[in-house]
Design an enzyme around this catalytic site. Sequence first.
Site, PDB file in Angstrom:
ATOM      1  N   CYS A 123      19.337 -13.855  -4.262  1.00  0.00           N
ATOM      2  CA  CYS A 123      18.434 -13.304  -5.285  1.00  0.00           C
ATOM      3  C   CYS A 123      19.161 -12.313  -6.186  1.00  0.00           C
ATOM      4  O   CYS A 123      18.921 -12.267  -7.394  1.00  0.00           O
ATOM      5  CB  CYS A 123      17.231 -12.635  -4.635  1.00  0.00           C
ATOM      6  SG  CYS A 123      16.038 -13.820  -3.978  1.00  0.00           S
TER       7      CYS A 123
ATOM      8  N   GLU B  80      11.301 -12.886  -4.935  1.00  0.00           N
ATOM      9  CA  GLU B  80      11.949 -12.432  -6.174  1.00  0.00           C
ATOM     10  C   GLU B  80      12.298 -13.619  -7.064  1.00  0.00           C
ATOM     11  O   GLU B  80      12.070 -13.614  -8.277  1.00  0.00           O
ATOM     12  CB  GLU B  80      13.233 -11.648  -5.868  1.00  0.00           C
ATOM     13  CG  GLU B  80      13.022 -10.362  -5.101  1.00  0.00           C
ATOM     14  CD  GLU B  80      13.077 -10.552  -3.586  1.00  0.00           C
ATOM     15  OE1 GLU B  80      12.602 -11.585  -3.074  1.00  0.00           O
ATOM     16  OE2 GLU B  80      13.598  -9.641  -2.915  1.00  0.00           O
TER      17      GLU B  80
ATOM     18  N   ASN C 155       7.246 -15.326  -1.277  1.00  0.00           N
ATOM     19  CA  ASN C 155       8.212 -16.208  -0.618  1.00  0.00           C
ATOM     20  C   ASN C 155       7.499 -17.493  -0.198  1.00  0.00           C
ATOM     21  O   ASN C 155       6.346 -17.485   0.244  1.00  0.00           O
ATOM     22  CB  ASN C 155       8.911 -15.524   0.561  1.00  0.00           C
ATOM     23  CG  ASN C 155       7.985 -15.011   1.633  1.00  0.00           C
ATOM     24  OD1 ASN C 155       6.848 -14.644   1.358  1.00  0.00           O
ATOM     25  ND2 ASN C 155       8.469 -14.972   2.860  1.00  0.00           N
TER      26      ASN C 155
HETATM   27  N1  THU Z   1      12.550 -12.844   1.773  1.00  0.00           N
HETATM   28  C1  THU Z   1      12.104 -12.631   0.490  1.00  0.00           C
HETATM   29  O1  THU Z   1      11.247 -13.361  -0.012  1.00  0.00           O
HETATM   30  N2  THU Z   1      12.623 -11.586  -0.194  1.00  0.00           N
HETATM   31  C2  THU Z   1      13.458 -10.652   0.335  1.00  0.00           C
HETATM   32  O2  THU Z   1      13.822  -9.698  -0.346  1.00  0.00           O
HETATM   33  C3  THU Z   1      13.915 -10.791   1.721  1.00  0.00           C
HETATM   34  C4  THU Z   1      13.597 -12.073   2.373  1.00  0.00           C
HETATM   35  C5  THU Z   1      11.917 -13.909   2.558  1.00  0.00           C
HETATM   36  C6  THU Z   1      12.713 -15.142   2.836  1.00  0.00           C
HETATM   37  C7  THU Z   1      12.040 -15.659   4.080  1.00  0.00           C
HETATM   38  O3  THU Z   1      10.890 -16.412   3.711  1.00  0.00           O
HETATM   39  C8  THU Z   1      11.554 -14.414   4.810  1.00  0.00           C
HETATM   40  O4  THU Z   1      11.571 -13.392   3.833  1.00  0.00           O
HETATM   41  C9  THU Z   1      12.393 -14.014   5.986  1.00  0.00           C
HETATM   42  O5  THU Z   1      13.721 -13.939   5.666  1.00  0.00           O
END
Ligand code: THU
Length: 132
Positions: A94, A61, A48
């Site tokens: 996503c 993702e 992320n």
């Molecule tokens: N996030 C992801 O990267 N993937 C997920 O499946 C859930 C949420 C990230 C987005 C943000 O940077 C942080 O987690 C908190 O929401």
Amino acid sequence: MNREVTETDLKLYRTAVSMLERSYSPFSGFRVGAALLTKSGEIITGVNIENSSLGATICAERTAFVKAISEGYREFDTIAIASSGQEAWPCGICRQFMYEFAPDLRVVTGTEEDNLRVLTLKELLPEGFRLQ
Ligand code: THU
């Protein structure tokens, strides 16, 4: 609904865990790593990447998918997701993003190697939208 966790799933999950240190998440402090397995056997990773303009944040993702698609991969088997906290299932954006390319994608997530769960993207996004 829960599917069998394979040795490949475990390997992918470990790869996702190894990506956590590369997460850029200064705002939430919630690190996420992803490992995407193509049908041809390549593993494409993602993390992320947050942004001062919070809405510009991209999830792990989607990072993995964007990397893979732009490298020419179009067929995907499984994505594993690891986080620094609670179990991370893909967010709604996503799910839709991935559905475009892989409605039958297997999605592996959990907080530890011994509590992994596996569902398909179709199960996570029933009746998903895709132009034919
Ligand atoms: N996030 C992801 O990267 N993937 C997920 O499946 C859930 C949420 C990230 C987005 C943000 O940077 C942080 O987690 C908190 O929401």
